[in-house]
Design an enzyme around this catalytic site. Structure first.
Site, PDB file in Angstrom:
ATOM      1  N   ILE A 112     -11.819  73.163  36.320  1.00  0.00           N
ATOM      2  CA  ILE A 112     -13.203  73.718  36.784  1.00  0.00           C
ATOM      3  C   ILE A 112     -12.693  75.183  37.077  1.00  0.00           C
ATOM      4  CG2 ILE A 112     -14.124  71.796  37.790  1.00  0.00           C
ATOM      5  CD1 ILE A 112     -12.835  72.244  40.349  1.00  0.00           C
TER       6      ILE A 112
ATOM      7  N   HIS B 244     -16.330  68.976  33.413  1.00  0.00           N
ATOM      8  CA  HIS B 244     -15.920  68.491  35.017  1.00  0.00           C
ATOM      9  C   HIS B 244     -16.734  69.510  35.752  1.00  0.00           C
ATOM     10  CE1 HIS B 244     -12.846  65.496  34.575  1.00  0.00           C
ATOM     11  NE2 HIS B 244     -13.791  65.222  33.940  1.00  0.00           N
TER      12      HIS B 244
ATOM     13  N   CYS C 234     -33.780  71.504  44.042  1.00  0.00           N
ATOM     14  CA  CYS C 234     -34.427  72.242  43.134  1.00  0.00           C
ATOM     15  C   CYS C 234     -33.575  72.080  41.557  1.00  0.00           C
ATOM     16  CB  CYS C 234     -34.903  73.508  43.266  1.00  0.00           C
ATOM     17  SG  CYS C 234     -33.296  74.652  43.241  1.00  0.00           S
TER      18      CYS C 234
ATOM     19  N   GLY D 207      -2.097  69.747  28.225  1.00  0.00           N
ATOM     20  CA  GLY D 207      -2.174  69.870  29.733  1.00  0.00           C
ATOM     21  C   GLY D 207      -2.822  68.926  30.262  1.00  0.00           C
TER      22      GLY D 207
HETATM   23  P1  NAD Z   1     -12.138  57.266  36.070  1.00  0.00           P
HETATM   24  O1  NAD Z   1     -11.962  55.731  36.092  1.00  0.00           O
HETATM   25  O2  NAD Z   1     -12.352  58.000  34.887  1.00  0.00           O
HETATM   26  O3  NAD Z   1     -10.882  57.739  36.398  1.00  0.00           O
HETATM   27  C1  NAD Z   1     -10.221  57.110  38.026  1.00  0.00           C
HETATM   28  C2  NAD Z   1      -9.260  57.837  38.092  1.00  0.00           C
HETATM   29  O4  NAD Z   1      -8.902  58.142  39.544  1.00  0.00           O
HETATM   30  C3  NAD Z   1      -7.704  57.256  37.652  1.00  0.00           C
HETATM   31  O5  NAD Z   1      -7.612  57.428  36.485  1.00  0.00           O
HETATM   32  C4  NAD Z   1      -6.937  57.943  38.401  1.00  0.00           C
HETATM   33  O6  NAD Z   1      -6.207  59.061  37.774  1.00  0.00           O
HETATM   34  C5  NAD Z   1      -7.677  58.509  39.573  1.00  0.00           C
HETATM   35  N1  NAD Z   1      -7.185  57.986  40.808  1.00  0.00           N
HETATM   36  C6  NAD Z   1      -7.596  56.571  41.337  1.00  0.00           C
HETATM   37  N2  NAD Z   1      -6.858  56.406  42.580  1.00  0.00           N
HETATM   38  C7  NAD Z   1      -6.411  57.714  42.784  1.00  0.00           C
HETATM   39  C8  NAD Z   1      -5.786  58.005  44.074  1.00  0.00           C
HETATM   40  N3  NAD Z   1      -5.695  57.272  45.153  1.00  0.00           N
HETATM   41  N4  NAD Z   1      -5.564  59.360  43.786  1.00  0.00           N
HETATM   42  C9  NAD Z   1      -5.497  60.064  43.175  1.00  0.00           C
HETATM   43  N5  NAD Z   1      -6.298  60.028  41.615  1.00  0.00           N
HETATM   44  C10 NAD Z   1      -6.634  58.524  41.860  1.00  0.00           C
HETATM   45  O7  NAD Z   1     -13.104  57.720  37.415  1.00  0.00           O
HETATM   46  P2  NAD Z   1     -14.460  57.312  37.417  1.00  0.00           P
HETATM   47  O8  NAD Z   1     -14.942  56.996  38.843  1.00  0.00           O
HETATM   48  O9  NAD Z   1     -14.907  56.285  36.521  1.00  0.00           O
HETATM   49  O10 NAD Z   1     -15.012  58.445  36.924  1.00  0.00           O
HETATM   50  C11 NAD Z   1     -15.261  59.050  35.651  1.00  0.00           C
HETATM   51  C12 NAD Z   1     -16.104  60.226  35.718  1.00  0.00           C
HETATM   52  O11 NAD Z   1     -15.877  61.180  36.672  1.00  0.00           O
HETATM   53  C13 NAD Z   1     -15.875  60.894  34.413  1.00  0.00           C
HETATM   54  O12 NAD Z   1     -17.281  61.758  34.306  1.00  0.00           O
HETATM   55  C14 NAD Z   1     -15.132  61.960  34.901  1.00  0.00           C
HETATM   56  O13 NAD Z   1     -15.269  62.949  33.846  1.00  0.00           O
HETATM   57  C15 NAD Z   1     -15.556  62.374  36.051  1.00  0.00           C
HETATM   58  N6  NAD Z   1     -14.447  62.752  37.146  1.00  0.00           N
HETATM   59  C16 NAD Z   1     -14.345  63.920  37.604  1.00  0.00           C
HETATM   60  C17 NAD Z   1     -13.511  64.379  38.425  1.00  0.00           C
HETATM   61  C18 NAD Z   1     -13.395  65.740  39.323  1.00  0.00           C
HETATM   62  O14 NAD Z   1     -12.728  65.904  40.124  1.00  0.00           O
HETATM   63  N7  NAD Z   1     -14.323  66.566  38.795  1.00  0.00           N
HETATM   64  C19 NAD Z   1     -12.424  63.543  38.559  1.00  0.00           C
HETATM   65  C20 NAD Z   1     -12.401  62.427  37.800  1.00  0.00           C
HETATM   66  C21 NAD Z   1     -13.253  61.899  37.009  1.00  0.00           C
HETATM   67  N1  APR Z   2       2.868  72.955  30.613  1.00  0.00           N
HETATM   68  C1  APR Z   2       2.019  71.936  30.130  1.00  0.00           C
HETATM   69  N2  APR Z   2       1.736  70.592  30.708  1.00  0.00           N
HETATM   70  C2  APR Z   2       1.703  70.736  32.074  1.00  0.00           C
HETATM   71  C3  APR Z   2       2.313  71.851  32.906  1.00  0.00           C
HETATM   72  C4  APR Z   2       2.731  73.032  31.962  1.00  0.00           C
HETATM   73  N3  APR Z   2       3.090  73.911  32.536  1.00  0.00           N
HETATM   74  N4  APR Z   2       2.477  71.389  34.011  1.00  0.00           N
HETATM   75  C5  APR Z   2       1.865  70.102  34.117  1.00  0.00           C
HETATM   76  N5  APR Z   2       1.714  69.698  32.945  1.00  0.00           N
HETATM   77  C6  APR Z   2       1.067  68.330  32.566  1.00  0.00           C
HETATM   78  C7  APR Z   2       1.398  67.351  33.265  1.00  0.00           C
HETATM   79  O1  APR Z   2       2.806  66.903  32.503  1.00  0.00           O
HETATM   80  C8  APR Z   2       0.458  66.335  33.366  1.00  0.00           C
HETATM   81  O2  APR Z   2       0.211  65.384  32.296  1.00  0.00           O
HETATM   82  O3  APR Z   2      -0.416  68.641  32.768  1.00  0.00           O
HETATM   83  C9  APR Z   2      -0.952  67.108  33.188  1.00  0.00           C
HETATM   84  C10 APR Z   2      -1.732  67.469  34.276  1.00  0.00           C
HETATM   85  O4  APR Z   2      -2.330  66.093  34.729  1.00  0.00           O
HETATM   86  P1  APR Z   2      -3.313  65.909  35.815  1.00  0.00           P
HETATM   87  O5  APR Z   2      -2.582  66.648  37.128  1.00  0.00           O
HETATM   88  O6  APR Z   2      -3.697  64.587  35.863  1.00  0.00           O
HETATM   89  O7  APR Z   2      -4.654  66.784  35.462  1.00  0.00           O
HETATM   90  P2  APR Z   2      -5.553  66.309  34.521  1.00  0.00           P
HETATM   91  O8  APR Z   2      -5.154  65.507  33.343  1.00  0.00           O
HETATM   92  O9  APR Z   2      -6.424  67.832  34.193  1.00  0.00           O
HETATM   93  O10 APR Z   2      -6.622  65.672  35.417  1.00  0.00           O
HETATM   94  C11 APR Z   2      -7.919  65.175  34.656  1.00  0.00           C
HETATM   95  O11 APR Z   2      -8.719  64.377  37.052  1.00  0.00           O
HETATM   96  O12 APR Z   2      -8.734  64.595  39.091  1.00  0.00           O
HETATM   97  C12 APR Z   2      -9.362  64.841  37.900  1.00  0.00           C
HETATM   98  O13 APR Z   2     -11.300  66.145  37.654  1.00  0.00           O
HETATM   99  C13 APR Z   2      -9.696  66.197  37.772  1.00  0.00           C
HETATM  100  O14 APR Z   2     -10.246  67.255  35.662  1.00  0.00           O
HETATM  101  C14 APR Z   2      -9.100  66.559  36.433  1.00  0.00           C
HETATM  102  C15 APR Z   2      -9.014  65.311  35.929  1.00  0.00           C
END
Ligand code: NAD
Ligand code: APR
Length: 235
Positions: A93, A109, A120, A176
């Site tokens: 984001i 996201h 609105c 990433g």
């Molecule tokens: P999901 O099933 O896609 O993901 C659930 C995720 O929540 C798990 O994979 C895990 O990584 C995370 N999770 C579970 N317990 C957790 C904890 N205690 N601490 C941190 N992470 C934890 O989630 P969902 O409810 O099915 O939502 C899917 C939708 O939400 C999708 O559209 C996805 O793109 C969106 N989304 C947005 C965000 C955001 O922060 N913008 C975060 C996640 C999902």
């Molecule tokens: N170079 C390459 N990869 C990296 C680096 C780096 N310097 N630092 C961290 N990573 C990798 C980590 O190994 C990890 O696999 O980036 C990944 C980050 O994973 P997450 O922290 O889970 O972030 P992301 O995959 O973007 O999460 C997905 O979850 O909470 C929601 O909305 C949130 O968009 C996010 C979504």
């Protein structure tokens, strides 16, 4: 690798990590400090909107102190070379891809610098703080402005465009991301189903690493520019 005709790139928090933006699930990541159910779900926002506004206000303010890194710049160069045949889908984001020059970009996201009015439906550029008393400049209602961010349980944005691009692409590159959140974590399988070559560029193996035909592990600022140069030089 032969020159691909259509590329989809997926990025996650790891592409911004070396710019100083916290990731979510690494050691010391955002979700180790705050419970995602409190700040990244509609239920959390309904329960305590002030907490959620503070969470995103802090992250929005922090964006003033970070800049795009070499991985963002390399992806912008790739877009210049492929133009309409490249789509960059980010789960992030932050606006670091735009600031590096990427424009063929989807924020699935949502965006930290955008606000959504739940009265609105207007989406508004929002660089500053917002709160429970913020008035919507479009409909003048108060208490209806929220971060334009997709929370857990909500549908991501532009899924139709993303799915079309995944059906057409012959190269899918995931950068990433831990591959732990759907639907983004399932994009690699969708791309493979349509015959794409799939590449993971990540610091370490993601949850879906076995689904990729090719993988390179290391820091994004090193492995992404190297990957882009090889692609541009047809190697
Ligand atoms: P999901 O099933 O896609 O993901 C659930 C995720 O929540 C798990 O994979 C895990 O990584 C995370 N999770 C579970 N317990 C957790 C904890 N205690 N601490 C941190 N992470 C934890 O989630 P969902 O409810 O099915 O939502 C899917 C939708 O939400 C999708 O559209 C996805 O793109 C969106 N989304 C947005 C965000 C955001 O922060 N913008 C975060 C996640 C999902
Ligand atoms: N170079 C390459 N990869 C990296 C680096 C780096 N310097 N630092 C961290 N990573 C990798 C980590 O190994 C990890 O696999 O980036 C990944 C980050 O994973 P997450 O922290 O889970 O972030 P992301 O995959 O973007 O999460 C997905 O979850 O909470 C929601 O909305 C949130 O968009 C996010 C979504």
């Amino acid at each position: 690798m032969n020159r691909p005709s259509s590329i989809v790139i997926l990025t996650g928090a790891g592409v911004s990590a070396e710019s100083g933006v916290d990731t979510f699930r690494d050691a010391g990541g955002i979700w180790s400090k705050v419970d995602y159910r409190d700040v990244a779900t509609p239920q959390g926002f309904a329960r305590d909107p002030r907490l959620v506004h503070d969470f995103y206000n802090q992250r929005r303010r922090a964006m003033a102190n970070v800049a795009p890194n070499a991985a963002h710049a390399a992806l912008a160069r790739l877009e210049q070379a492929f133009a309409g045949d490249l789509l960059l889908v980010t789960q992030n984001i932050d606006d670091l891809h735009e600031r590096a020059g990427s424009s063929r970009l989807i924020h699935m996201h949502g965006e930290l610098g955008q606000a959504l009015c739940t009265n609105c439906g207007n989406r508004l550029h929002w660089p500053g703080d917002m709160g429970v008393d913020t008035m919507c400049p479009a409909c003048h209602s108060t208490g209806t402005i929220r971060p334009d961010v997709v929370w857990f349980g909500e549908m991501p944005y532009h899924m139709g465009r993303i799915e079309q691009a995944l059906e057409r692409c012959d190269l899918f590159v995931s950068i990433g991301t831990s591959g732990s959140v759907y639907p983004a974590a399932g994009f690699v399988e969708e791309a493979r189903r349509h015959g794409a070559h799939t590449v993971e560029l990540n610091l370490e193996r993601s949850e879906g690493h076995s689904l990729f035909a090719e993988a390179e592990h290391g820091r994004a600022t090193e492995i992404v520019p190297a990957f882009v140069e090889r692609l541009l030089n047809g190697r």
